[in-house]
Design an enzyme around this catalytic site. Structure first.
Site, mmCIF file in Angstrom:
data_model
loop_
_atom_site.group_PDB
_atom_site.id
_atom_site.type_symbol
_atom_site.label_atom_id
_atom_site.label_comp_id
_atom_site.label_asym_id
_atom_site.label_seq_id
_atom_site.Cartn_x
_atom_site.Cartn_y
_atom_site.Cartn_z
ATOM 1 N N ASN A 14 0.835 -1.213 0.000
ATOM 2 C CA ASN A 14 0.000 0.000 0.000
ATOM 3 C C ASN A 14 0.866 1.259 0.000
ATOM 4 O O ASN A 14 0.585 2.221 -0.717
ATOM 5 C CB ASN A 14 -0.950 0.004 1.204
ATOM 6 C CG ASN A 14 -2.196 -0.805 0.933
ATOM 7 O OD1 ASN A 14 -3.043 -0.402 0.138
ATOM 8 N ND2 ASN A 14 -2.312 -1.967 1.566
ATOM 9 N N ASN A 115 -6.287 4.933 8.230
ATOM 10 C CA ASN A 115 -5.869 3.529 8.164
ATOM 11 C C ASN A 115 -6.597 2.845 7.008
ATOM 12 O O ASN A 115 -7.650 3.303 6.564
ATOM 13 C CB ASN A 115 -6.240 2.835 9.478
ATOM 14 C CG ASN A 115 -5.816 1.381 9.515
ATOM 15 O OD1 ASN A 115 -4.713 1.024 9.113
ATOM 16 N ND2 ASN A 115 -6.702 0.511 9.984
ATOM 17 N N HIS A 117 -8.156 -1.005 6.189
ATOM 18 C CA HIS A 117 -8.464 -2.287 6.827
ATOM 19 C C HIS A 117 -9.029 -3.229 5.758
ATOM 20 O O HIS A 117 -9.898 -2.829 4.975
ATOM 21 C CB HIS A 117 -9.479 -2.084 7.952
ATOM 22 C CG HIS A 117 -9.820 -3.354 8.659
ATOM 23 N ND1 HIS A 117 -8.951 -3.954 9.545
ATOM 24 C CD2 HIS A 117 -10.919 -4.147 8.593
ATOM 25 C CE1 HIS A 117 -9.501 -5.067 10.004
ATOM 26 N NE2 HIS A 117 -10.704 -5.206 9.440
ATOM 27 N N ASP A 153 -10.215 -0.323 14.452
ATOM 28 C CA ASP A 153 -10.924 -0.502 13.177
ATOM 29 C C ASP A 153 -12.323 0.110 13.170
ATOM 30 O O ASP A 153 -13.243 -0.413 12.531
ATOM 31 C CB ASP A 153 -10.985 -2.001 12.801
ATOM 32 C CG ASP A 153 -9.599 -2.603 12.645
ATOM 33 O OD1 ASP A 153 -8.687 -1.867 12.251
ATOM 34 O OD2 ASP A 153 -9.434 -3.802 12.925
ATOM 35 N N THR A 180 -5.398 -5.616 -4.532
ATOM 36 C CA THR A 180 -5.293 -4.805 -5.753
ATOM 37 C C THR A 180 -6.230 -3.590 -5.666
ATOM 38 O O THR A 180 -5.902 -2.517 -6.172
ATOM 39 C CB THR A 180 -5.653 -5.604 -7.030
ATOM 40 O OG1 THR A 180 -6.987 -6.070 -6.918
ATOM 41 C CG2 THR A 180 -4.723 -6.780 -7.244
HETATM 42 C C1 GRF Z 1 -3.311 -4.745 3.935
HETATM 43 O O1 GRF Z 1 -4.170 -5.791 3.649
HETATM 44 C C2 GRF Z 1 -4.002 -3.709 4.784
HETATM 45 O O2 GRF Z 1 -5.365 -3.609 4.517
HETATM 46 C C3 GRF Z 1 -3.796 -4.248 6.184
HETATM 47 O O3 GRF Z 1 -2.511 -4.794 6.169
HETATM 48 C C4 GRF Z 1 -2.156 -5.176 4.851
HETATM 49 C C5 GRF Z 1 -0.885 -4.481 4.528
HETATM 50 O O4 GRF Z 1 -0.326 -4.884 3.320
HETATM 51 N N1 GRF Z 1 -3.984 -3.191 7.155
HETATM 52 P P1 GRF Z 1 0.902 -4.089 2.718
HETATM 53 O O5 GRF Z 1 2.011 -4.095 3.771
HETATM 54 O O6 GRF Z 1 0.472 -2.712 2.373
HETATM 55 O O7 GRF Z 1 1.322 -4.884 1.507
#
Ligand code: GRF
Length: 198
Positions: A14, A115, A117, A153, A180
């Site tokens: 992300n 955040n 989630h 959350d 994705t």
């Molecule tokens: C994602 O699924 C996010 O929603 C959750 O932790 C995961 C992090 O993935 N909070 P990344 O480190 O961004 O690949």
């Protein structure tokens, strides 16, 4: 310049999507905004190397350093706040940051903390969201970008994406499909905040 600080603990996909979008869509010129720093609570986070490669400052504030403290969680948060505040951020973005944050931290960044989630909140707060959604027989899953409040959350929803749960899905295949979409909605939600659209 509006500074954005991103907190990670793991793969950082992300974070990577946010960094790439910020460059591709020229947040510096359009919103006078930039990603100032990526901070991890563990040296092991793979995302640290990705951030470095993309030319962003990285820092590690390990929660393990405060184990012996009388109040380890608070001591960790105080140090984290010190490091974050060196950048005077307009926005603090949690992107797979795997520490539960207390009201002390959340209040300090009131209105500036968001955040993502991996569920359609308010359903499936906490961990193992994809396995639980499959187990419940849900037909749809997704992800939610939300403001952070002291309750885990919860907090006002800024964006959501919905994906179908397909026959034969495992938590892994579903997680990949959701991820994705996370990479699309998180940068978009940040852009909207930078333009004060909502
Ligand atoms: C994602 O699924 C996010 O929603 C959750 O932790 C995961 C992090 O993935 N909070 P990344 O480190 O961004 O690949």
């Amino acid at each position: 310049m509006k500074k954005i600080v991103i907190l990670i603990s793991g793969g950082g996909s992300n974070m990577q999507a946010i960094l790439k979008t910020s460059k591709q869509r020229d947040w510096a010129a359009r919103f006078n905004a930039k990603i100032a720093c990526v901070i991890s609570n563990t040296q092991e986070a793979k995302g640290l190397a990705i951030a470095k490669d993309l030319g962003v400052e990285t820092r590690v504030v390990s929660h393990l350093n405060f184990k012996a403290d009388e109040n380890p969680r608070l001591a960790f948060e105080k140090e984290l706040i010190k490091v974050i505040d060196q950048h005077e951020p307009a926005l603090v973005v949690l992107a797979g940051f795997m520490r539960i944050l207390t009201a002390h931290f959340v209040d300090h960044y009131a209105g500036r903390l968001i955040n993502i989630h991996p569920s359609l909140l308010p359903a499936f707060t906490g961990l193992h969201t994809h396995a639980r959604a499959i187990e419940m027989g849900c037909h749809f899953a997704g992800a939610t970008v939300h403001r952070v409040t002291a309750e885990l959350d919860h907090g006002p929803i800024l964006a959501q994406a919905v994906v179908p749960i397909l026959v034969g899905d495992t938590p892994q295949t579903l997680a990949a499909r959701v991820l994705t979409q996370e990479h699309v909605i998180y940068p978009n939600a940040i852009e909207r905040l930078l333009t004060d659209e909502r």
